[in-house]
Design a protein around this motif. Structure first.
Motif, PDB file in Angstrom:
ATOM      1  N   GLY A   1      -1.389  -1.882   5.302  1.00  0.00           N
ATOM      2  CA  GLY A   1      -2.538  -1.080   5.707  1.00  0.00           C
ATOM      3  C   GLY A   1      -3.186  -1.574   6.974  1.00  0.00           C
ATOM      4  O   GLY A   1      -4.413  -1.598   7.081  1.00  0.00           O
TER       5      GLY A   1
ATOM      6  N   ASN B   1      -9.671   8.125  -1.146  1.00  0.00           N
ATOM      7  CA  ASN B   1     -10.996   8.574  -0.695  1.00  0.00           C
ATOM      8  C   ASN B   1     -11.657   9.535  -1.662  1.00  0.00           C
ATOM      9  O   ASN B   1     -12.878   9.543  -1.823  1.00  0.00           O
ATOM     10  CB  ASN B   1     -10.871   9.227   0.682  1.00  0.00           C
ATOM     11  CG  ASN B   1     -10.523   8.221   1.770  1.00  0.00           C
ATOM     12  OD1 ASN B   1     -10.927   7.071   1.718  1.00  0.00           O
ATOM     13  ND2 ASN B   1      -9.752   8.650   2.753  1.00  0.00           N
TER      14      ASN B   1
ATOM     15  N   ARG C   1      -6.356  -1.368  -6.106  1.00  0.00           N
ATOM     16  CA  ARG C   1      -6.962  -0.973  -4.831  1.00  0.00           C
ATOM     17  C   ARG C   1      -7.204   0.540  -4.739  1.00  0.00           C
ATOM     18  O   ARG C   1      -7.241   1.104  -3.652  1.00  0.00           O
ATOM     19  CB  ARG C   1      -6.089  -1.451  -3.659  1.00  0.00           C
ATOM     20  CG  ARG C   1      -5.965  -2.959  -3.602  1.00  0.00           C
ATOM     21  CD  ARG C   1      -5.144  -3.468  -2.439  1.00  0.00           C
ATOM     22  NE  ARG C   1      -5.838  -3.275  -1.177  1.00  0.00           N
ATOM     23  CZ  ARG C   1      -5.393  -3.730  -0.005  1.00  0.00           C
ATOM     24  NH1 ARG C   1      -4.261  -4.400   0.043  1.00  0.00           N
ATOM     25  NH2 ARG C   1      -6.066  -3.524   1.099  1.00  0.00           N
TER      26      ARG C   1
ATOM     27  N   GLY D   1      -3.420   3.836  -7.189  1.00  0.00           N
ATOM     28  CA  GLY D   1      -4.097   3.343  -5.995  1.00  0.00           C
ATOM     29  C   GLY D   1      -3.085   3.057  -4.915  1.00  0.00           C
ATOM     30  O   GLY D   1      -2.384   3.946  -4.439  1.00  0.00           O
ATOM     31  N   ALA D   2      -2.939   1.768  -4.590  1.00  0.00           N
ATOM     32  CA  ALA D   2      -2.003   1.381  -3.537  1.00  0.00           C
ATOM     33  C   ALA D   2      -0.560   1.463  -3.997  1.00  0.00           C
ATOM     34  O   ALA D   2       0.351   1.475  -3.178  1.00  0.00           O
ATOM     35  CB  ALA D   2      -2.318  -0.038  -3.071  1.00  0.00           C
TER      36      ALA D   2
ATOM     37  N   ASN E   1     -10.016   1.346  -2.617  1.00  0.00           N
ATOM     38  CA  ASN E   1      -9.789   1.066  -1.194  1.00  0.00           C
ATOM     39  C   ASN E   1      -8.976   2.168  -0.530  1.00  0.00           C
ATOM     40  O   ASN E   1      -9.039   2.340   0.691  1.00  0.00           O
ATOM     41  CB  ASN E   1      -9.030  -0.253  -1.004  1.00  0.00           C
ATOM     42  CG  ASN E   1      -9.781  -1.456  -1.522  1.00  0.00           C
ATOM     43  OD1 ASN E   1      -9.250  -2.232  -2.302  1.00  0.00           O
ATOM     44  ND2 ASN E   1     -11.022  -1.639  -1.091  1.00  0.00           N
ATOM     45  N   THR E   2      -8.191   2.883  -1.333  1.00  0.00           N
ATOM     46  CA  THR E   2      -7.174   3.771  -0.753  1.00  0.00           C
ATOM     47  C   THR E   2      -7.327   5.250  -1.097  1.00  0.00           C
ATOM     48  O   THR E   2      -6.771   6.093  -0.400  1.00  0.00           O
ATOM     49  CB  THR E   2      -5.770   3.321  -1.201  1.00  0.00           C
ATOM     50  OG1 THR E   2      -5.688   3.368  -2.632  1.00  0.00           O
ATOM     51  CG2 THR E   2      -5.479   1.899  -0.731  1.00  0.00           C
TER      52      THR E   2
ATOM     53  N   ASN F   1      -9.810  -4.431  -6.709  1.00  0.00           N
ATOM     54  CA  ASN F   1      -9.962  -3.847  -5.380  1.00  0.00           C
ATOM     55  C   ASN F   1     -10.387  -4.960  -4.430  1.00  0.00           C
ATOM     56  O   ASN F   1     -10.991  -5.949  -4.858  1.00  0.00           O
ATOM     57  CB  ASN F   1     -11.024  -2.745  -5.376  1.00  0.00           C
ATOM     58  CG  ASN F   1     -10.620  -1.550  -6.209  1.00  0.00           C
ATOM     59  OD1 ASN F   1      -9.996  -0.624  -5.730  1.00  0.00           O
ATOM     60  ND2 ASN F   1     -10.985  -1.566  -7.492  1.00  0.00           N
TER      61      ASN F   1
ATOM     62  N   LEU G   1       0.808  -1.231   0.000  1.00  0.00           N
ATOM     63  CA  LEU G   1       0.000   0.000   0.000  1.00  0.00           C
ATOM     64  C   LEU G   1       0.837   1.275   0.000  1.00  0.00           C
ATOM     65  O   LEU G   1       0.293   2.361  -0.117  1.00  0.00           O
ATOM     66  CB  LEU G   1      -0.919   0.015   1.226  1.00  0.00           C
ATOM     67  CG  LEU G   1      -2.095  -0.953   1.224  1.00  0.00           C
ATOM     68  CD1 LEU G   1      -2.918  -0.784   2.488  1.00  0.00           C
ATOM     69  CD2 LEU G   1      -2.967  -0.755  -0.005  1.00  0.00           C
TER      70      LEU G   1
END
Length: 843
Positions: free
Chosen positions: A260, A681, A675, A635-636, A678-679, A705, A85
């Motif tokens: 994470g 916002n 992801r 993302g991650a 997921n990461t 994700n 992440l």
């Protein structure tokens, strides 16, 4: 409930610093007191699981800090197969990061860290597959080795050995191997080659540490019959630091940043349960060490040592810790006279640290540079200061690895700082600094560590040290310090790194994978870095004869250490598809240097240097692409944008705030990184913009994700539900569900051959419920499972396409898997057919 003692933990404060892991320890009086108390407990517990972040930090913290037990965590793997992440590092580089995160976690919760040689090859659905890919006998040997070396009285397994198939195959395997080892470690016929270094050892009892997760829910766990379990009340509040055991455990777990696993501490009563699965049943069920002698009486002639330490504890003066030094020195001498080598070594190290802490004895060895080459001479600045009234004398210092002793005979007066300058001649054959488990060629399932004594050591093995031989009360005590490099940062203040031993020259091919979609040549950049001053040589690029490279070599001169220069070779591929390894080599004084230096530097772990072969993969591939402008939303963290650039696309990495209709207008495709939902916002508020982008006739590709903690429920313009479905067998047979779909035919004709040679897995977290607007393109499954159809879903939306894929492009592209490039090109190239204009019937 027993009385809560005033306790504070040295290791907690070391770990809580902003990752300056090399900084010297400076414990306060209460911390010192707790260390002295721990001197008088001779009991050990080994916690066993499969990965970094599997460990129960609440349990480890409680055992180490409340019970004062020597507590170890054996993680069979270094977490190499997980996701990252915080950066693009995967596989062995991620393993290096997660190793350091575990080391930092143990500094907080007070445990010690160990590993086996098992390589985390990725998710496994059952222990049969795991133990087939791992070399079961070697991993079992490593478990036995760790037990014989650590000599635990008690073993606690995180996972249940009786429930294969209900969790990650690595998890169950860790428990199965631990259980199997219980009856082997005391048998001298088992792995007899280990007995040159260790002795047979019999663990007294072995437990399984269940939790609600194993029962399916907290409600079911609460309702379960736990009358036969050992119960530990771990919700302890430590008044000395104003923190609960759970809060300390949360800080420890929060070091797993690459996964994470940031955790919020809690307070109040908490109970941990242990189920006995091997060995003696405690007569007092809730007394973990019942019937096990944890005093100095377990060591021959050890009772007087324990009595003296008890006296030191009772007379300890919190205002003047140095008052304990005479008795501590006496106890140190008594420990040296013992025959028991195991506890003698452990407690000698501990009591030396306590003596230094009580006296404020500060000893440090600092190099004048952060990197040095074999055979070079480095300047060392030594500092020695005694900050108490007890008399001390620095008799000599010994530098390692050259093992040279220099007499000093300096009286260390109270608060009189002594500075000493020395030179350390490094041997020509000193090892380069790097993770020792990466030095030899590994397999998919195992790292190779030829030196038995190194197996299980958690960290890089550093050879450059200084031993300060200090006489206190007529007893000469050696204090060992690793050589460090430090400097002052204008914002952060004093900063530390270790001294690294580096090659004279390192080289790096700047592209990990080079894609040749036709026979046109490419200019290949190669970076050369000097490890010392005045380096002169020739740079070469080595390729098979079917490839052409020009020029054959390039001369280079680098005047200063750390200088870098980039040179270019023209590489021409063959006509036919071919995959080869390309190597960069520097020839200096007839010596061959072929290492690529990678630096891993994150604020929460110690800076790491990894040396790997200076190689890249060259692929002559039948690849056609269509569309040329891609907006990539990270993302991650992954390396997909670099791979897209290699394919010939123009790629721009967009920040969330740059996702506007105006900004997106110039792109033909948007791709979200792994992801991302997921990461990131901010994506929750950008969906309408992205969906309108698709409506206008563009493409949106969403990579995998996880199905938990999504920033929005509407990651697609149509209903789409993610699951835990995955295909871990990378060569699982592919069935084409929509063989005539453009994504399998244009501009590249995709066949089963394009799914050969994939690494670690085919894909993960596939959707298992989706709107009829989606067309599932392919299907595959692991052995014994039902078909998984959600790997690649394509849906027209407006004039464009929305594509969701769980295929592991983030692994396959950096590894140079040809079929992954061809398939991704087709996904990017998707276009809806333009309808012919309707005829005007009135004409």
């Amino acid at each position: 409930m027993r009385k809560i003692q005033i306790q504070i933990f040295l290791l907690f404060f070391i770990g809580f610093q902003v990752s300056f892991a090399q900084q010297p320890q400076k414990p306060n009086s209460v911390e010192i007191y707790n260390q002295i108390k721990k001197l008088n407990f001779l009991g050990s517990v080994l916690y066993v699981a499969a990965h970094p972040d599997d460990e129960n930090t609440r349990m480890i913290s409680y055992l180490a800090n409340d019970m004062n037990a020597r507590t170890g965590y054996l993680s069979l793997t270094r977490g190499d197969g997980g996701q990252n992440l915080i950066g693009p590092q995967l596989r062995e580089l991620l393993g290096v990061i997660r190793t350091q995160e575990l080391i930092e976690a143990r500094k907080i919760d007070g445990g010690e860290q160990f590993f086996s040689r098992a390589n985390d090859f990725g998710f496994s659905k059952n222990p049969d597959e795991t133990l087939d890919i791992w070399d079961k006998d070697k991993v079992l040997a490593d478990v036995v080795w760790t037990i014989r070396k650590f000599q635990p009285d008690i073993i606690i397994n995180r996972f249940d050995h009786r429930s294969p198939g209900t969790t990650h195959g690595h998890h169950t395997s860790s428990a199965m191997l631990s259980v199997e080892s219980f009856k082997l470690t005391n048998d001298p016929k088992i792995y007899p080659e280990q007995l040159k270094y260790v002795s047979p050892w019999q663990v007294k009892r072995q437990f399984f540490n269940p939790s609600w997760w194993f029962y399916g829910s907290q409600e079911k766990f609460d309702a379960a019959n736990k009358s036969k379990f050992t119960k530990l009340e771990t919700g302890v509040y430590y008044t000395g630091i104003g923190k609960s055991n759970q809060e300390i455990a949360a800080l420890s777990r929060s070091r797993h940043q690459s996964q994470g696993f940031g955790s919020t501490g809690v307070r109040g009563e908490e109970t941990e349960y242990l189920e006995l699965i091997n060995g003696e049943t405690p007569k007092e069920r809730d007394n973990l060490f019942d019937g096990i002698d944890t005093s100095w009486n377990r060591v021959k002639n050890g009772k007087p040592v324990g009595d003296l330490i008890s006296s030191i504890i009772s007379k300890y003066d919190f205002s003047h810790p140095s008052a304990s030094i005479p008795d501590l020195v006496k106890a140190y001498s008594m420990i040296q006279a013992l025959d028991d080598t195991h506890w003698k070594e452990i407690k000698s190290t501990a009591i030396k640290n306590i003596i230094a802490s009580c006296s404020g004895l500060y000893l440090e060895a600092v190099a004048n540079e952060q990197e040095a080459t074999p055979g070079s001479t480095i300047k060392l600045s030594l500092e020695a200061i005694n900050r108490c009234s007890v008399g001390m004398e620095l008799m000599s210092v010994t530098t390692l690895p050259n093992n040279q002793t220099t007499a000093q005979n300096i009286v260390l007066k109270n608060n009189n700082d002594q500075k000493i300058n020395l030179q350390l001649q490094l041997p020509n054959n000193i090892e380069y600094t790097q993770p020792y488990w990466l030095k030899e060629k590994a397999t998919v399932g195992m790292y190779t560590v030829s030196n038995q004594e190194n197996i299980g050591i958690p960290d890089i093995i550093r050879e450059t040290k200084v031993i300060f031989n200090v006489k206190i009360n007529d007893v000469e005590i050696p204090f060992e310090r690793i050589v460090v490099y430090k400097y002052n940062d204008g914002v952060k203040g004093e900063m530390y790194n270790f001294l690294d031993i580096v090659p004279e020259v390192t080289t790096s091919i700047l592209e990990r994978v080079l894609i040749f979609g036709n026979t046109k040549s490419k200019m290949v950049p190669v970076k050369v870095r000097a490890g010392k001053d005045n380096v002169k040589g020739n740079l070469q690029l080595e390729l098979p004869k079917s490839w052409n490279v020009s020029p054959k070599e390039i001369p280079f001169t680098l005047d200063k250490k750390g200088n870098e220069q980039i040179f270019y070779f023209e590489v021409t591929p063959p006509v036919n598809p071919e995959e080869v390894i390309i190597k960069s080599v520097a020839i200096v004084d007839n010596k061959r240097f072929d290492k690529d230096q990678t630096i891993i530097d994150f604020p929460h772990i110690t800076k790491q240097m990894v040396l790997k072969p200076a190689e890249s993969k060259c692929i002559r591939i039948d690849l056609k692409i269509s569309g040329d402008t891609i907006a990539y939303i990270m993302g991650a963290g992954d390396e997909v944008p670099e791979s897209l650039t290699q394919m010939g696309y123009k790629v721009s990495v967009l920040k969330p705030e740059e996702i506007t209709p105006e900004k997106l207008d110039s792109f033909s495709t948007v791709i979200t990184g792994i992801r991302a939902y997921n990461t990131v916002n901010a994506l929750a508020n950008k969906q309408n913009i992205l969906f309108n982008f698709v409506k206008s006739g563009k493409n949106m590709i969403v990579q995998y994700n996880t199905n938990g903690k999504l920033v929005t429920d509407k990651i697609a313009p149509y209903p789409l539900k993610l699951s835990n479905d995955r295909v871990t067998e990378e060569n699982a047979k592919i069935t084409f569900l929509a063989p005539n779909h453009p994504v399998l035919n244009t501009p590249n004709k995709i066949s089963e051959k394009d799914f050969q040679g994939w690494t670690q897995e085919q894909g993960l977290y596939y959707p298992n419920e989706y709107d009829p607007a989606f067309t599932p393109i392919i299907s595959s499954h692991d052995k014994g499972e039902s078909a998984k159809d959600g790997a690649l879903l394509v849906a027209p939306y407006g004039k464009g396409y929305y594509i969701y894929t769980g295929l592991s492009f983030f692994r396959e592209l950096p590894e140079g898997v040809s079929g992954a490039y061809r398939l991704l090109s087709n996904i990017i190239s998707l276009k809806q057919p333009i309808e012919a204009p309707k005829q005007d019937l009135k004409q």
